[in-house]
Design an enzyme around this catalytic site. Sequence first.
Site, PDB file in Angstrom:
ATOM      1  N   LYS A  22       0.853  -1.205   0.000  1.00  0.00           N
ATOM      2  CA  LYS A  22       0.000   0.000   0.000  1.00  0.00           C
ATOM      3  C   LYS A  22       0.879   1.241   0.000  1.00  0.00           C
ATOM      4  CE  LYS A  22      -1.523   1.522   4.128  1.00  0.00           C
ATOM      5  NZ  LYS A  22      -1.229   2.902   4.535  1.00  0.00           N
ATOM      6  N   ASN A  23       1.924   1.257   0.842  1.00  0.00           N
ATOM      7  CA  ASN A  23       2.731   2.474   1.002  1.00  0.00           C
ATOM      8  C   ASN A  23       3.721   2.709  -0.125  1.00  0.00           C
ATOM      9  OD1 ASN A  23       1.270   2.956   3.271  1.00  0.00           O
ATOM     10  ND2 ASN A  23       2.872   2.380   4.715  1.00  0.00           N
ATOM     11  N   CYS A 120      -4.085  12.381  13.618  1.00  0.00           N
ATOM     12  CA  CYS A 120      -4.783  11.104  13.448  1.00  0.00           C
ATOM     13  C   CYS A 120      -4.579  10.318  14.747  1.00  0.00           C
ATOM     14  CB  CYS A 120      -4.245  10.347  12.239  1.00  0.00           C
ATOM     15  SG  CYS A 120      -2.739   9.475  12.554  1.00  0.00           S
ATOM     16  N   ARG A 125       1.261  14.320  13.468  1.00  0.00           N
ATOM     17  CA  ARG A 125       1.598  14.078  12.060  1.00  0.00           C
ATOM     18  C   ARG A 125       1.517  15.339  11.193  1.00  0.00           C
ATOM     19  NH1 ARG A 125      -0.638   8.522  10.085  1.00  0.00           N
ATOM     20  NH2 ARG A 125       1.213   8.661   8.786  1.00  0.00           N
ATOM     21  N   ASP A 308       5.412   0.371  12.038  1.00  0.00           N
ATOM     22  CA  ASP A 308       4.166  -0.245  11.533  1.00  0.00           C
ATOM     23  C   ASP A 308       4.025  -1.705  11.935  1.00  0.00           C
ATOM     24  OD1 ASP A 308       4.004   1.555   8.357  1.00  0.00           O
ATOM     25  OD2 ASP A 308       3.618   2.132  10.428  1.00  0.00           O
ATOM     26  N   ARG A 400      -8.211  -0.693   5.164  1.00  0.00           N
ATOM     27  CA  ARG A 400      -7.433   0.363   4.498  1.00  0.00           C
ATOM     28  C   ARG A 400      -6.108  -0.179   3.989  1.00  0.00           C
ATOM     29  NH1 ARG A 400      -6.686   5.844   7.546  1.00  0.00           N
ATOM     30  NH2 ARG A 400      -5.467   6.016   5.643  1.00  0.00           N
TER      31      ARG A 400
END
Length: 432
Positions: A22-23, A120, A125, A308, A400
Amino acid sequence: MDKFVIRGGNPLLGTIRVSGAKNAALPAMAAALLTDEPVILENIPQVRDIETTRKLLSAMGAEVELGYGRAQHRTTISCRQIASPEASYELVKTMRASTLVLGPLVARCGRARVSLPGGCAIGARPIDLHIRGLERLGATINQEHGYVEAVARRLKGAEIRFDKVTVTGTEDLLMAASLAEGETLMSNCAREPEVVDLADLLNKMGARIEGAGTPTIRIQGVERLHGAKHRIIPDRIEAATFLIAAVLTSGDLNVSGCEPGHLGALLEQLSSMGVKTARSQESVRVIGDSPLRAADVVTEEYPGFPTDVQAQYMALATQVQGTSTITENIFENRFMHAQELGRMGANIKIEGSRAIVRGKSPLSGAAVLASDLRASASLVLAALVADGETIIDRVYHIDRGYERIEEKLRAVGAQIRRIGEILPKKATAPAV
Ligand code: EPZ
């Protein structure tokens, strides 16, 4: 809102194939804004953030085809012209990575208006480093009404030194500098594999970038970039999540389609705990039947232990005899999962940026709440070993960043199913 119902106790046995990262896919899709020719990206993960990015680019006037057919998982993005170089609050508030369009829009159109992402669940952030870098490249910045506006007739190469290592900050400015006039030298850059993947795509599009993956990146700006075809790298965080699931459930799991070279810090950590692993070119196998030793971990920028994977590691630490100290150095509020794990029976004490986990605590199934993407993954892992049934609410967080996680886990023996919100039937107008 969908929920997961998970019954713990089954070892994971067999093979799980990871999806595209995803990233890496998010910046790659933003890079398509830099050219008026089609950019084809393969191995795109079927996750919610990709759909959000499709909406974001389409709202600007790009044509985005997105297909997940058997062989596909591919998107073709054509930004022949950009009608409105804007990223609205509506979209940015659902995905802060939307700020990745800032650099490309200024570079391509000479202006951009992007909603400030706001905080968030895991921290404040800010994007001050993105903005400062654009100013160094000659953009005029104005911030008002919750938006950042950047204007530059043409960006000019400059020296940029990041005060802090920032992944999307490095990516944003890498894209902006690709079309700037002259040379840009960026130092203290992020070294993540996703940054390297973006540089590989940009160079295929005609950019002239050297040093991606090291702290210093040199970019010779070019007049224009052309279309390209690129395959997104495998998702190292998804791979890490499944490897930890295998250890937790004392399973025997082969995680295939991954890049073992991107998993160094985790594999080192697992081996220091006594976990047996075997690696091939594109897979890692975990045999989770060995006795485990508690081991401390400190999250760091790549190639250090990934923030993560911190939440998933915490779930594992609750099942290991002894005390494990987890230090979170990247984000200021990334222990939200600790409270929910505590409700399942874990013994975790938070002291500032450190979590002290005392194991082994038997976990029992409970109704828990997902707060962010990786915290949700941590709760799924804990539920796989908890006694009884766990219900995880708000699984849209996990959707997500994980493609069909319940199907992948069920295929290797997990007892997990998704239950959709039983929406009240739409009242039908009475017959007249
Ligand atoms: C990327 O976020 C990832 N997201 C995150 O993954 C990941 O956790 C993070 O990098 C760290 O590895 C994407 O790539 C889309 P940062 P990013 O800028 O770029 C501070 C997931 O779960 N900072 O590297 O937003 C920031 O507050 C997500 O997939 C500034 O102060 O993270 C943080 O403390 C979550 N000013 C630190 O730097 C800035 O302008 C690192 O943040 C930018 C960042």
